[in-house]
Scaffold this motif. Sequence first.
Motif, mmCIF file in Angstrom:
data_model
loop_
_atom_site.group_PDB
_atom_site.id
_atom_site.type_symbol
_atom_site.label_atom_id
_atom_site.label_comp_id
_atom_site.label_asym_id
_atom_site.label_seq_id
_atom_site.Cartn_x
_atom_site.Cartn_y
_atom_site.Cartn_z
ATOM 1 N N CYS A 97 0.843 -1.206 0.000
ATOM 2 C CA CYS A 97 0.000 0.000 0.000
ATOM 3 C C CYS A 97 0.871 1.246 0.000
ATOM 4 O O CYS A 97 0.589 2.229 -0.675
ATOM 5 C CB CYS A 97 -0.925 0.024 1.215
ATOM 6 S SG CYS A 97 -2.103 -1.325 1.225
ATOM 7 N N LEU A 103 -5.349 2.030 4.171
ATOM 8 C CA LEU A 103 -5.596 1.051 3.106
ATOM 9 C C LEU A 103 -5.330 -0.372 3.603
ATOM 10 O O LEU A 103 -6.034 -1.307 3.244
ATOM 11 C CB LEU A 103 -4.719 1.356 1.888
ATOM 12 C CG LEU A 103 -5.144 2.550 1.028
ATOM 13 C CD1 LEU A 103 -4.082 2.862 -0.023
ATOM 14 C CD2 LEU A 103 -6.470 2.272 0.323
ATOM 15 N N CYS A 132 -6.222 -0.952 -3.344
ATOM 16 C CA CYS A 132 -5.428 0.233 -3.720
ATOM 17 C C CYS A 132 -5.988 0.850 -4.998
ATOM 18 O O CYS A 132 -6.184 2.059 -5.082
ATOM 19 C CB CYS A 132 -3.969 -0.147 -3.962
ATOM 20 S SG CYS A 132 -3.075 -0.498 -2.447
#
Lengths: 158, 205
Positions: free
Chosen positions: A18, A31, A64
């Motif tokens: 991430c 995330l 993502c």
Amino acid sequence: MDFEKLYKTYWQRIFRVCMGYVNNYSLAQDLTQETFIIVWKQLPKFRNESNIGTWIFRIASNNCLRHIEVENRMKKTTLPIDLKQETLVSVEPKIQFLYKCISELKEIDRIVISLELEEIKQSEIAKIVGLSEVNVRVKIHRIKEKLTQKFKDHGNQY
Amino acid sequence: METNIDLKNIWQQQKSEQPDFKELLEKLSRYKKSNLRKLAFTNIILLLTCAFILFIWFYFQPQLVTTKIGIVICVLGMLIYLLFYNKFSRNLKTIDSTDSNHEYIQNLNALVVKQRFMQTTMFSLYFAMLSIGLSLYFIEYTLMMSLFWACFTYLMTFTWLAINWLYFRPRVIKKQRAKLDELISAFNHLNAQWPEDKNNNDAQA
């Protein structure tokens, strides 16, 4: 499958993927947490057809990529520009530089190189991203070349 | 000059403080509650409005069939909107986050394109049904008024509907479209990063 065990085993690795994608420490943490929320929800549906690691990285990379959609839907207020590149002060410059370079690549390239650096097999990367193995191999080669060049251009300090 | 930089080694030195597992569990329960609350709120508001309109029907016992048709059209408009809203919330959940990145982006994109079409169509339909419904609903009550007041009431109603239709509706649609167009272009940008090679499908199997 024990969720807590997966959380402990994969947290750092997912965080790095991430972080490579967004190059923003707190956003990468968010995330990563979101990824584990999806993992927790999807875990009962997981059949041992694929490797659990591949499965988790697939969720993480999709999360993502989806980031822009979620941001759009949630109407997040824009962060001031000086806060966007927030990084940990204690992180070594060469690490910062690598993550910065990766986050400037095209989105799919970011995912491919992050997975490669996480030592995921190229055949697995192909399955995660949806590219052929040949494409993955060529991409990794080119990205590594590009990154190495950037390190050299940056003064070969590392 | 160094030629082989150990990228893997540098990459793996990035560390992050792992939040406590309990913290994640708390976040999970908050997440579940907030999702449910949002869906329940829209449903309850619109269903209460429908219930209120139906209550008017039973309480005032309208005589003319136009009034009843008006009420039915208004309620139907709201229910259709609600149905669409709920369906979309469900659709978003049906996208499989364990698909490959390519399939995932294609599915998300398809959903957003569909949403763009549906949202504008459904919104216009919702407005149209409310306008028709209200116009029919007023017939019975304006018949009881003098010609002047009947004309006045209709003039006011139609002016209000026209403002809604010509001013507010295009504004809302424009805003929604701009938001979705931004997404569609972002997804197209992502989609273009996969080569148009049919052999790729082998890797996705």
